[in-house]
Design an enzyme around this catalytic site. Structure first.
Site, PDB file in Angstrom:
ATOM      1  CE1 TYR A   1       4.635  -1.007   8.584  1.00 57.24           C
ATOM      2  CE2 TYR A   1       5.355   1.051   7.590  1.00 57.24           C
ATOM      3  CZ  TYR A   1       5.152   0.271   8.706  1.00 57.24           C
ATOM      4  OH  TYR A   1       5.436   0.778   9.950  1.00 57.24           O
TER       5      TYR A   1
ATOM      6  CG  HIS B   1       0.739   1.984  -0.724  1.00 53.36           C
ATOM      7  ND1 HIS B   1       1.587   2.264   0.330  1.00 53.36           N
ATOM      8  CD2 HIS B   1       1.441   1.179  -1.566  1.00 53.36           C
ATOM      9  CE1 HIS B   1       2.744   1.635   0.141  1.00 53.36           C
ATOM     10  NE2 HIS B   1       2.689   0.987  -0.999  1.00 53.36           N
TER      11      HIS B   1
END
Lengths: 289, 289
Positions: free
Chosen positions: B32, B37
């Protein structure tokens, strides 16, 4: 043969060997080498381009009342035996390099360590799996060789390697014995002559139980086989039984009746302080090792 | 970009890349993906020849009452974001390959996991260190990148790597924030608009405490700094404080007065169920990350 204390320099050797495409085998030991250790080294020698033997008397796998400080040591003799067994690097790390002052990490295996030696020696296998993890990470061998005398240890390490996906092949080696059958052990040196004779009872009990299990009309019932082994050891006045068990060779679980790969394992204290262990496969099968 | 589920095929890719002499970077994630990230992936991209991102929602790091089954998932979006961030291999293992049916091995770090998130989430870090050990052994990266938002996790993994002598360099990356300061988190997607506004209080509390600690005549007393942070979060009706602490950035221990590298960390539940965490360095110094 290189004898090396430093982790950094050991890593340097290994890095060079890796770069050369060498296959590296590791034999983790606590030293005071006997023919059993040398057999593991030779097995590694046959399968590796470079053989590393670690010699580290690991404090964390001894209990507070156990024989850590008295564990036998013979650096000079060990170097000679390792050299004659074709070892390339004898890695003898200092405890304070293996265990940093702030060390707080452990590797644990739960089910397999509950019974047998795990029951008598709380914390022992936690010490073993933690130090073997460290050694594997330092040496990064392609394979490692362990003796089957420490059968539960071998099963625990195989489980740890599978569970953590450690890229090391674990190879077991059959127990090496004295001519009369006593399993080789660094601790045998502590036995007086009468104790040395009495110590044979463990191997004899294992053999008797195997004979019973192998006879076409022999018993396959665990309780009966265990009773035979316990009785034999109990009859030897110089030996005190720790445990005598018959278990599945993979799960180390006790079943009512034995099946292929079943194994008998025993531990006893000889005289006042020498703890010896041994084991035998009862029925040929899919055992560990 | 390769998307791979199988451990064996992932190992094959890695082996080939190793053979080519490639430097391999790993970014372990639960998917997700948000800009945080992607920043980790780009940091890895700068330093590696091959970037591997693992995407695995690890069941063992969630408590029984936590949001494992509700954890957000978006495989298609994640693939696109990873591809755009220059990832070579997106490794998405199945839980039953990471955790064998007979799995019984754990890696644990003791002191560093006792307080903060470790106190509120028993077993959480045991799950994290165990799965990260597995991922390290499968991918065998030269380095791995972790976000500083999970500051305790970063400290715990650095400790584990040092203690077990794991040959992986652990690199921290500063927390990526929304323009208003909210730390990026996959869980932010659960926030309603009023909750989204209320959630800002954690970052504001951390900033206020940092300002106080940095003022020449500000307080250096942990108890006073903690009281400021707790009070601010308590004043936000949509938020329920889990913890707000000021600790040494390496040991994560609380001292009476703060010193270089001191860090404030907080956790709170927003609305009925969204647990958010954040942290800030209070005084520049030798902090982790």
């Amino acid at each position: 043969m290189i004898v090396e204390e430093s982790l950094a320099r050991t890593r340097d050797y290994i890095r060079q060997w890796r770069r050369d495409g060498s296959r590296i085998g590791l034999v983790p030991t606590m030293g005071y080498f006997h023919a059993g250790h040398c057999a593991l080294m030779k097995k590694a020698r046959e399968r590796a381009d470079r053989v590393v033997v670690s010699l580290f008397v690991n404090p964390t796998q001894f209990g507070p009342s156990e024989d850590f400080s008295q564990y036998p040591r013979d650096m000079e003799g060990d170097c000679e035996k390792a050299r004659l067994s074709g070892v390339d690097l004898l890695f003898c790390p200092r405890a304070d390099e293996i265990y940093d002052r702030q060390d707080q990490t452990a590797v644990t295996v739960s089910e397999l360590t509950k019974g047998l030696c795990g029951a008598s020696r709380p914390g022992h296998f936690r010490g073993v799996t933690t130090v073997v993890s460290k050694l594997f990470n330092i040496v990064q061998p392609d394979f490692a060789v362990f003796g089957e005398k420490d059968y539960q240890q071998l099963a625990v390490i195989k489980r740890m390697v599978a569970d953590l996906h450690i890229p090391v092949q674990v190879i077991g080696h059959p127990t090496v014995r004295e001519p009369d059958g006593l399993a080789m052990s660094s601790r045998n040196v502590y036995l007086s002559e009468p104790e040395r004779q009495a110590a044979l009872v463990l191997h004899k009990a294992l053999q008797t139980v195997r004979q019973e299990a192998s006879r076409p009309d022999g018993s396959r019932r665990t309780a009966e086989l265990v009773a035979i082994g316990r009785q034999m050891i109990a009859s030897e006045p110089l030996c005190r039984l720790d445990y005598f068990s018959v278990v599945d060779g993979s799960s180390l679980q006790e079943h009512e009746e034995i099946t292929a790969g079943a194994r008998a394992l025993g531990a006893m204290i000889v005289g006042s302080r020498v703890r010896l262990i041994d084991n035998l496969e009862l029925l040929p099968g899919r055992g560990e090792g």
